[in-house]
Design a protein around this motif. Structure first.
Motif, PDB file in Angstrom:
ATOM      1  N   GLN A 236       0.827  -1.207   0.000  1.00  0.00           N
ATOM      2  CA  GLN A 236       0.000   0.000   0.000  1.00  0.00           C
ATOM      3  C   GLN A 236       0.863   1.260   0.000  1.00  0.00           C
ATOM      4  N   THR A 271      -6.001   4.899 -11.290  1.00  0.00           N
ATOM      5  CA  THR A 271      -6.814   4.140 -10.327  1.00  0.00           C
ATOM      6  C   THR A 271      -6.735   2.640 -10.607  1.00  0.00           C
ATOM      7  N   ASN A 272      -7.406   2.185 -11.659  1.00  0.00           N
ATOM      8  CA  ASN A 272      -7.502   0.748 -11.925  1.00  0.00           C
ATOM      9  C   ASN A 272      -6.146   0.095 -12.152  1.00  0.00           C
ATOM     10  N   ARG A 275      -4.246  -0.069  -8.976  1.00  0.00           N
ATOM     11  CA  ARG A 275      -4.898  -1.048  -8.103  1.00  0.00           C
ATOM     12  C   ARG A 275      -4.499  -2.467  -8.501  1.00  0.00           C
ATOM     13  N   ASP A 278      -1.123  -3.085  -7.099  1.00  0.00           N
ATOM     14  CA  ASP A 278      -1.243  -3.267  -5.654  1.00  0.00           C
ATOM     15  C   ASP A 278      -1.695  -4.683  -5.324  1.00  0.00           C
ATOM     16  N   GLU A 279      -2.658  -5.179  -6.099  1.00  0.00           N
ATOM     17  CA  GLU A 279      -3.140  -6.547  -5.869  1.00  0.00           C
ATOM     18  C   GLU A 279      -2.026  -7.556  -6.098  1.00  0.00           C
TER      19      GLU A 279
END
Length: 722
Positions: A236, A271-272, A275, A278-279
């Protein structure tokens, strides 16, 4: 501000999110690792915890094997030597096995488990069996205690001269070292209740093994918990840094970049796409490392335990590897295409939601719905292609694992019937096969995350590799300009060979009030954009206070120029924040004073919360006139040396325009001012009016001088007032 390549013309760069037919390179991984570097302690900690979890995974099947082979189902044969010479000869021949000799009443015993028997020459085993030295039967070892002797004597005779071979053991016998040997056949003659008492020592050992298994399971749980927490924290933080850098890079991109790239696509990247990375970091990379460690460790351990059984188990692996390679190659373009179409969906949503009023007013909702349905269907098709690959890969891996287990049962079962291996070893192998194929079985999902993340990373870093606008921060001085502006033979084109300004030259003295007039597309706003440094020009020079525009930091230029546009952008928040724009040096009293100065206080003071009244995004709850009055207050709050009014009064009612005209006289006092307006009534009092037509200055003078010339300005004036 002359541009770089292509003669300063900024080209569209990511407008279609084109799919690139290149493999993710090391540079991409390197840039991802760059964001993990500050949190290397967390990465190392997570990796060490993964090692603990992996070790626990490896130990548990070994505990099960020992429990079965040593205490539940015996795998021990016993060799009975009647003389020391023969016993020593045997022990010396197989000294590498480290066998232990037990002695009792002149007889010598050697306990052999199945692993030992597999390493002894089969000819020797056959010879010893024929001589009655090695028994055919498996034996249990029981502690030599009075209560155990009492039970055995009650049901079985003591075998004073035990012999193995075909005769088998007749009862029970002492082997020394406080142990009693008894065959499974003989032990089954003892009733169940007392049989359990005989094996009480084994039962106690099983309790300790079960406790060890439980403790290892708890350690796995705790380690797994902290591994998830630590991994989530550093991932994060890393993504927070990446998101910040991506947004900061977007903020520095030239205005032309935003002209040709839809907002939805840019939002998707920040954003996507982040993300997805991050995943991968939080649930993909570390578990993939764990899986790799587990696969290598299990393969090595299985080979050490029984290389023949291991090779049989691995027979299916070449086919599995081939499937993985094919799957990996086919998924790359698919995942990129999914990301591309997702960006298109977001871009369309952003555009259609922002333009909802126009869509409704012009009855375009049906056509727009069909347009979105087409884009959405393309995204659906790409997603289904991805799912079909996933649906094909996972069952193949699952079936492969079952085939491996079937091979293991077939070969291992035959080895058990030949007394070559034990049941415990076979069960341990079954466990290891499941653990070996589990990460492979999950690989499709993890590869899904990995490919999605790498596709996202590719798009993010492609964006961040684009050259930002040169803000010339090294030239920053915080200078206050006098307001002199000069254009010398300036040429501007937004696209190749499409000149918007052609050889434009004029000079504005400090404090002078200039108006720019002309038909739509004549180049008025382009002149303003060049003063603000929004676009690069190709030819000529622009001077501020006698110095080239390029000799100033962009921030210094824009601090000295205040502009009010026709389309005023209002941020979410409250009235005060939209005037101050986060300027902490402005007090509440100063903000109110500025608002009163431009007559904005009249409507603000009537709001329920006054200057703290919340406003929606883009000022949806305010009228056009109110938004423009706030914009006037916003500009004056920063007290610029140069003031620009870009057709800001064209959509304002007469009453509001009178209020603004009153404020404009105060605003323009002792300040260089440039007014762009179609409504000529707002510029009649200008010191000088510059008339443009198709990017060229065609007339210049005061209002009355231009009317006397009866040129283009005269025609524009006559059209408005006749």
């Amino acid at each position: 501000m002359k541009g770089g390549g292509d003669n300063g013309i900024v080209r569209p760069v990511i407008e279609q999110d084109e799919i690139k037919n290149r493999i993710f390179d090391r540079r991409l991984y390197g840039r991802l690792l760059h964001y993990l570097k500050p949190y290397i302690a967390g990465v190392i900690g997570s990796f060490l915890i993964v090692m603990v979890v992996s070790l626990a995974e490896l130990v548990q099947p070994l505990i099960q094997r020992r429990a079965i082979d040593d205490y539940i189902v015996s795998d021990k044969n016993i060799a009975v030597f009647q003389d020391e010479t023969t016993a020593n000869s045997f022990l010396n021949k197989y000294s590498y096995l480290n066998l232990k000799r037990l002695t009792y009443e002149g007889r010598y015993f050697v306990i052999l488990n199945s692993a030992d028997l597999n390493k002894i020459n089969q000819q020797d085993i056959l010879e010893f069996k024929n001589k009655g030295i090695i028994g055919e039967e498996k034996v249990f070892l029981i502690v030599d205690k009075p209560e155990n002797i009492q039970i055995l004597n009650k049901y079985l005779p003591e075998d004073q001269h035990p012999k193995g071979g075909k005769e088998g053991f007749k009862g029970w016998f002492r082997v020394g070292d406080g142990q009693i040997a008894i065959s499974r056949e003989q032990l089954n003659k003892v009733p169940k209740s007392e049989r359990f008492q005989l094996r009480n020592e084994a039962a106690n050992k099983l309790i300790w093994l079960a406790l060890a298994f439980l403790i290892i399971s708890i350690i796995r749980f705790i380690a797994g918990y902290f591994q998830v927490i630590i991994t989530t924290i550093f991932s994060q933080k890393a993504m927070n840094d990446l998101r910040h850098d991506a947004f900061a890079h977007l903020q520095k991109m030239p205005v032309k970049f935003f002209d040709v790239n839809p907002v939805g696509r840019l939002v998707t990247r920040v954003t996507n796409d982040i993300r997805a990375i991050d995943e991968m970091l939080s649930s993909g990379v570390i578990t993939i490392i764990q899986d790799i460690i587990m696969i290598i460790a299990i393969v090595v351990l299985m080979l050490l335990l029984n290389w023949k059984l291991a090779l049989v188990s691995f027979a299916i692996l070449p086919g599995v590897v081939w499937v993985i390679v094919i799957f990996r190659k086919r998924t790359r373009p698919v995942y990129r295409e999914v990301r591309k179409h997702l960006a298109a969906v977001n871009a369309t949503l952003n555009e259609h939601i922002s333009g909802q009023k126009i869509i409704k007013l012009f009855n375009q909702y049906k056509r727009k719905r069909e347009e979105f349905a087409r884009i959405n269907q393309e995204y659906y098709n790409a997603s289904m292609k991805q799912m079909k690959l996933f649906a094909f890969f996972r069952p193949i891996i699952h079936v492969s694992s079952q085939i491996a287990v079937a091979l293991l049962i077939w070969y291992g079962g035959g080895q058990i019937l030949r007394n070559a291996i034990t049941i415990g070893l076979l069960m341990a192998f079954t466990q290891y096969i499941s653990k070996l194929f589990q990460p492979i079985d999950d690989f499709s999902e993890k590869f899904n995350v990995l490919q999605g993340a790498l596709a996202g990373a590719e798009r993010i870093f492609d964006l961040m590799e684009l050259d930002p606008e040169d803000y010339r921060e090294h030239l920053k001085t915080g200078i206050r300009l006098q307001g002199a502006i000069e254009f010398k033979n300036v040429w501007l084109a937004y696209n190749p060979d499409e000149w918007v300004l052609k050889d434009v030259s004029f000079k504005i003295e400090p404090g002078e009030k200039i108006a720019l007039v002309g038909h739509t597309g004549s180049g008025k706003t382009s002149i303003v954009n060049l003063i603000l440094g929004m676009y690069p020009y190709q030819k000529g020079n622009i001077l501020l206070d006698g110095k080239p525009l390029e000799s100033y930091a962009v921030e210094d230029i824009r601090k000295n120029v205040g502009i009010v546009q026709q389309d005023v952008f209002i941020f979410s928040g409250n009235i005060r924040d939209n005037i101050a724009l986060n300027n902490k040096q402005l007090s509440k009293e100063q903000i109110i004073q500025v608002a009163k100065y431009v007559n904005a206080d009249k409507f603000i003071s009537k709001l329920p919360l006054g200057y703290d009244e919340p406003v929606m995004e883009r000022g949806a709850t305010l009228s056009t006139g109110q938004r423009q009055l706030i914009a006037f207050a916003r500009v004056l709050a920063y007290d610029p040396a140069i003031f620009i009014l870009d057709e800001a009064t064209s959509n304002i009612d007469t009453e509001t325009e009178l209020l603004i005209q009153d404020a404009l006289q105060k605003i323009m006092h002792n300040r260089t001012s440039i007014v762009i307006a179609h409504r000529l009534s707002t510029i009649q009092n200008s010191d000088r009016i510059i008339v443009l037509h198709k990017g060229v200055i065609v007339e210049e003078g005061s209002h009355f001088e231009l009317l006397e010339k009866k040129g283009l300005y005269y025609d524009l004036y006559r059209l408005q007032y006749t």
